[in-house]
Scaffold this motif. Structure first.
Motif, PDB file in Angstrom:
ATOM      1  N   THR A 230       0.842  -1.210   0.000  1.00  0.00           N
ATOM      2  CA  THR A 230       0.000   0.000   0.000  1.00  0.00           C
ATOM      3  C   THR A 230       0.875   1.258   0.000  1.00  0.00           C
ATOM      4  O   THR A 230       2.043   1.212   0.400  1.00  0.00           O
ATOM      5  N   PRO A 231       0.301   2.399  -0.406  1.00  0.00           N
ATOM      6  CA  PRO A 231       1.082   3.646  -0.421  1.00  0.00           C
ATOM      7  C   PRO A 231       1.616   4.013   0.966  1.00  0.00           C
ATOM      8  O   PRO A 231       2.775   4.417   1.103  1.00  0.00           O
ATOM      9  N   PHE A 232       0.798   3.864   2.000  1.00  0.00           N
ATOM     10  CA  PHE A 232       1.251   4.250   3.338  1.00  0.00           C
ATOM     11  C   PHE A 232       2.406   3.356   3.797  1.00  0.00           C
ATOM     12  O   PHE A 232       3.410   3.832   4.337  1.00  0.00           O
ATOM     13  N   ASP A 233       2.272   2.062   3.584  1.00  0.00           N
ATOM     14  CA  ASP A 233       3.353   1.142   3.984  1.00  0.00           C
ATOM     15  C   ASP A 233       4.615   1.393   3.154  1.00  0.00           C
ATOM     16  O   ASP A 233       5.726   1.281   3.666  1.00  0.00           O
ATOM     17  N   SER A 234       4.435   1.765   1.888  1.00  0.00           N
ATOM     18  CA  SER A 234       5.599   2.088   1.050  1.00  0.00           C
ATOM     19  C   SER A 234       6.333   3.284   1.651  1.00  0.00           C
ATOM     20  O   SER A 234       7.562   3.311   1.728  1.00  0.00           O
TER      21      SER A 234
END
Ligand code: PLP
Length: 374
Positions: A230-234
Motif C-alpha cells: 500500500t502507499p502508506f506502507d511504502s
C-alpha cells in the motif's frame, strides 16, 4: 552514490514540483485520464502507485538489480515467485528455512503439484544428488533460520548451471551486508517487515531481479491478485530504509557483544552467530558483515522458559530486524509448522532460543539477559 547515501536519497518522486524531501503518500485508488485512449501512466492503484514505485526504485538500487517489486509482506513476495512455476516443477530448498516458507511450500505441493526437496544447500554433493531434470530453482536462505548455516551462493550458481533459477532470501543480512545478485543469484526476496522497515510497525515484502521477463511475469501476478504494497506502507519502508546502514551497524555491534557474553555463560550450551570466530561464515567472502541474529541453546527447557518469561527490556515476540531486541522460541513460534522429524534433525529443540538484536544500549541488553539466565 555509495550505499549509505542511496539509502537516504535513493527514493525519488518523479512528480515532485514542491521540493518535498519525503516521497508523498499517493493515497488514490484510481487516476483520471487526460483524454480517451490516453493515460498518465497511472490507471489503477492495484497496478501502479507512485509511492510504491519510488520504493521499488530504491530497493532495486540497494540490491544492485534492475527491477524490484514491493509486496504486502514477505510471504506474498514468495507466493508470487512460486507463481512462476507450474505442476511437476521441482524446487530445491535450504533444509533450515523460515517455517512460513515451509508451510507455503507444503500447501503448494498439495494444491499445485510443485515438489520441494530440502537439503544442505552448501553441500555440493547433496545439491548434485538433489538435481533432477524437473528442477527449476534452488531457494536459499543464508544465513539460515534459525541455525545460522551459510550457503555459498556463487558455488550453488556454478553447480546448478544456467537454466535453474537461484533465489535467495536475504532478509537476515539485507543488501547492506550481502548482495546475492552479485554472486549469481537470479532473484532476491525479502521480508521487508524486518530490517528494511526496521521499526516493527508494518509488513512488506520484496523481489529484486535483473531479469525483465521475470519482473514482467511477477508484475502480472501482483496486478492480477493485488498483492502490491500500500502507499502508506511504502512510505514507512522508505523512511525506515534511510537509516538502514546505521541500524545494521549498531545491531551488529550489539550482537557481537551479546554473542560473546552468551558464549561464556554457564547455562548456555551453544551459540550460533556467524560473527563468532570459527563459524563457517567467516571463511566465506560473500557477506561484508554477519548481522544481528543469534540462536543459542540453553542447558534445559526450564531455562529456556525462564529466559522467555524473565526478560524485561528484551521482548518475547515473534519477528526480527527492528530497533527493539526480540527473543523468540522457534519450536513454538517461527518453526512450529516444520515437521517434528525435520526440526529434530536440524537441532530446533526445546532448548533453542533466537535473538534479534536491536539498537538499545549494549550493557542494558546484556544485563537483561544476565538476570533472565540467573
Ligand atoms: N523470510 C524470512 C527469513 C522470515 O523470517 C520471514 C518472516 O518472519 C519471512 C520470509 C516472511 O515475511 P513476512 O512475515 O513479511 O510475510
Amino acid at each position: 552514490m555509495k550505499f549509505d547515501s542511496v539509502c537516504v536519497h535513493g527514493a525519488r518522486d518523479k512528480n515532485n514540483q514542491t521540493g518535498s524531501l519525503a516521497v508523498p503518500i499517493y493515497q488514490s485508488a484510481t487516476y483520471a485520464h487526460p483524454a480517451v485512449g490516453q493515460s498518465t501512466g497511472y490507471d489503477y492503484a492495484r497496478v501502479q502507485n507512485p509511492t510504491r514505485e519510488a520504493l521499488e526504485g530504491l530497493m532495486a538500487a540497494l540490491e544492485g538489480g534492475t527491477e524490484a517489486l514491493a509486496f504486502s509482506c514477505g510471504m506474498a513476495a514468495l507466493d508470487a515467485i512460486m507463481g512462476l512455476f507450474g505442476p511437476g516443477d521441482h524446487i530445491i530448498c535450504t533444509d533450515d528455512l523460515y517455517g512460513g516458507s515451509v508451510r507455503l511450500f507444503s500447501s503448494l505441493a498439495d494444491r499445485v503439484g510443485l515438489s520441494f526437496g530440502y537439503i544442505d544447500t552448501n553441500s555440493k554433493p547433496a545439491l548434485e544428488k538433489a538435481l533432477t531434470p524437473k528442477t527449476k530453482a534452488v531457494f536459499i536462505e543464508t544465513p539460515s533460520n534459525p541455525m545460522m548455516r551459510v550457503t555459498d551462493i556463487a558455488a550453488v550458481r556454478e553447480t546448478v548451471g544456467p537454466g535453474i533459477k537461484v533465489i535467495v532470501d536475504n532478509t537476515f543480512l539485507t543488501p547492506y551486508f550481502q548482495r546475492p545478485l552479485e554472486f549469481g543469484a537470479d532473484m532476491v526476496i525479502h521480508s521487508g517487515t524486518k530490517y528494511l522497515g526496521g521499526h516493527n510497525d508494518t509488513l512488506a515484502g520484496f523481489v529484486v531481479t535483473n531479469d525483465p521477463d521475470d519482473a514482467e511475469r511477477l508484475r502480472f501476478i501482483t496486478k492480477t491478485v493485488g498483492s502490491g504494497l500500500t502507499p502508506f506502507d511504502s512510505f514507512l519502508i522508505i523512511r525506515g530504509l534511510k537509516t538502514l546502514a546505521l541500524r545494521m551497524e549498531r545491531s551488529q555491534k550489539n550482537a557481537l557483544a551479546i554473542a560473546s557474553f552468551l558464549s561464556g555463560h554457564p547455562k548456555v550450551a551453544k551459540v550460533l552467530y556467524p560473527g563468532l570466530k570459527g563459524h563457517p561464515a567467516q571463511a566465506l567472502a560473500q557477506a561484508t558483515g554477519h548481522g544481528a541474529m543469534i540462536s543459542f541453546e540453553v542447558d534445559s527447557p526450564e531455562t529456556a522458559t525462564a529466559v522467555l518469561e524473565k526478560v524485561s527490556l528484551i521482548l518475547y515476540a515473534e519477528s526480527l530486524g527492528g530497533v527493539e531486541t526480540l527473543i523468540t522460541y522457534p519450536l513454538l513460534q517461527t518453526h512450529a509448522d516444520v515437521p517434528e522429524l525435520t526440526r529434530e534433525a536440524l537441532g530446533i529443540t526445546d532448548r533453542l532460543l533466537r535473538l534479534s538484536v536491536g539498537v538499545e544500549d549494549e550493557a542494558d541488553l546484556i544485563a537483561d539477559l544476565g538476570q533472565a539466565l540467573a
